[in-house]
Write a protein that holds these residues in place. Structure first.
Motif, mmCIF file in Angstrom:
data_model
loop_
_atom_site.group_PDB
_atom_site.id
_atom_site.type_symbol
_atom_site.label_atom_id
_atom_site.label_comp_id
_atom_site.label_asym_id
_atom_site.label_seq_id
_atom_site.Cartn_x
_atom_site.Cartn_y
_atom_site.Cartn_z
ATOM 1 N N ASP A 1 0.838 -1.195 0.000
ATOM 2 C CA ASP A 1 0.000 0.000 0.000
ATOM 3 C C ASP A 1 0.875 1.248 0.000
ATOM 4 O O ASP A 1 2.112 1.171 -0.085
ATOM 5 N N ALA A 2 0.251 2.416 0.106
ATOM 6 C CA ALA A 2 0.982 3.683 0.019
ATOM 7 C C ALA A 2 1.965 3.870 1.164
ATOM 8 O O ALA A 2 2.896 4.671 1.063
ATOM 9 N N ASP A 3 1.791 3.117 2.252
ATOM 10 C CA ASP A 3 2.698 3.202 3.402
ATOM 11 C C ASP A 3 3.756 2.100 3.389
ATOM 12 O O ASP A 3 4.498 1.929 4.360
ATOM 13 N N GLN B 1 3.169 -1.147 3.308
ATOM 14 C CA GLN B 1 2.711 -2.346 4.010
ATOM 15 C C GLN B 1 1.952 -3.261 3.042
ATOM 16 O O GLN B 1 1.300 -2.779 2.112
ATOM 17 N N PRO B 2 2.024 -4.589 3.239
ATOM 18 C CA PRO B 2 1.303 -5.501 2.356
ATOM 19 C C PRO B 2 -0.200 -5.258 2.376
ATOM 20 O O PRO B 2 -0.787 -4.974 3.430
ATOM 21 N N LEU B 3 -0.825 -5.333 1.205
ATOM 22 C CA LEU B 3 -2.277 -5.261 1.102
ATOM 23 C C LEU B 3 -2.861 -6.502 1.755
ATOM 24 O O LEU B 3 -2.468 -7.628 1.419
ATOM 25 N N ARG B 4 -3.806 -6.322 2.668
ATOM 26 C CA ARG B 4 -4.323 -7.455 3.423
ATOM 27 C C ARG B 4 -5.758 -7.778 3.054
ATOM 28 O O ARG B 4 -6.564 -6.897 2.775
ATOM 29 N N SER B 5 -6.047 -9.048 3.063
ATOM 30 C CA SER B 5 -7.401 -9.528 2.794
ATOM 31 C C SER B 5 -8.358 -9.031 3.866
ATOM 32 O O SER B 5 -8.036 -9.044 5.056
ATOM 33 N N GLY B 6 -9.539 -8.575 3.444
ATOM 34 C CA GLY B 6 -10.570 -8.162 4.387
ATOM 35 C C GLY B 6 -10.398 -6.780 4.966
ATOM 36 O O GLY B 6 -11.227 -6.344 5.762
ATOM 37 N N VAL B 7 -9.346 -6.062 4.595
ATOM 38 C CA VAL B 7 -9.094 -4.712 5.101
ATOM 39 C C VAL B 7 -9.563 -3.700 4.044
ATOM 40 O O VAL B 7 -9.400 -3.940 2.843
#
Length: 202
Positions: free
Chosen positions: A29-31, A33-39
């Motif tokens: 993501d823009a920070d 961090q990995p894109l997470r399922s359900g977020v």
């Protein structure tokens, strides 16, 4: 013996996870961090001062429904659009490059329809396939399964090229997702120039 089997199972799981991470790196993501399922995430243009985030729009052709995946126009206050939730096709906690997932906007619509993205039929006039939200996902269909790829500039593009069909003849007519303007609406479609996005946690 049971303790040994348990240890071997744990080692196998650890190795499988490590192999997956090396083969299919996580989308960040823009920070960073990995894109997470359900977020929940906002899908925003990677290039600033172009437009706002993705949301559902109509084609302004006299009817409100169905709704299509589109982009908020550029305005004095840039809108982040509507947040989405990604769900991997295979069991995983993160979204990985080139791996299939379904994606749906959060909330409900006045059309009482699904908010999951789906590839529509090819428009005979524009020769493009629009991405819309019309029906609930069908598990056996690939129309709802997208993936994210990294381009030469290190930015992320949406793509439709279902993993399950790779290696099958005939191959699927894969396509990159880009933005086109029709009837003053910015629409997400396949079969055009790819449009890069970033993902910001909601």
């Amino acid at each position: 013996m049971l303790r040994l089997i348990g240890s071997l199972s744990f080692i196998w799981l650890l190795m499988a996870t490590s192999t997956m991470a090396q083969t299919w790196p996580p989308v960040l993501d823009a920070d960073g961090q990995p894109l997470r399922s359900g977020v929940e995430y906002y899908v925003l243009p990677a290039v600033t001062d172009v437009a706002g985030g993705l949301t559902l729009v109509n084609l302004n052709n006299g009817s409100i429904c169905p709704l299509f995946v589109g982009q908020k126009p550029l305005a004095p206050v840039v809108s982040r659009g509507t947040s989405v939730i990604f769900t991997p096709r295979v069991a995983d906690t993160v979204i990985r490059e080139t791996r299939d997932f379904t994606v749906a906007f959060t909330g409900v619509t006045i059309c009482a329809q699904s908010t999951a993205w789906r590839v529509g039929e090819r428009n005979p006039e524009t020769r493009r396939r629009y991405i819309l939200a019309e029906r609930d996902p069908i598990p056996s269909s690939n129309a709802w399964h997208f993936n994210i790829v990294k381009n030469d500039q290190g930015l992320y593009n949406f793509q439709w090229c279902p993993n399950r069909l790779i290696g099958v003849r005939p191959k699927p007519l894969c396509g990159d997702a880009g933005i086109v303007v029709e009837n003053e609406r910015r629409l997400l479609v396949l079969d055009g120039p790819a449009f890069p996005f970033i993902f910001r946690r909601a």
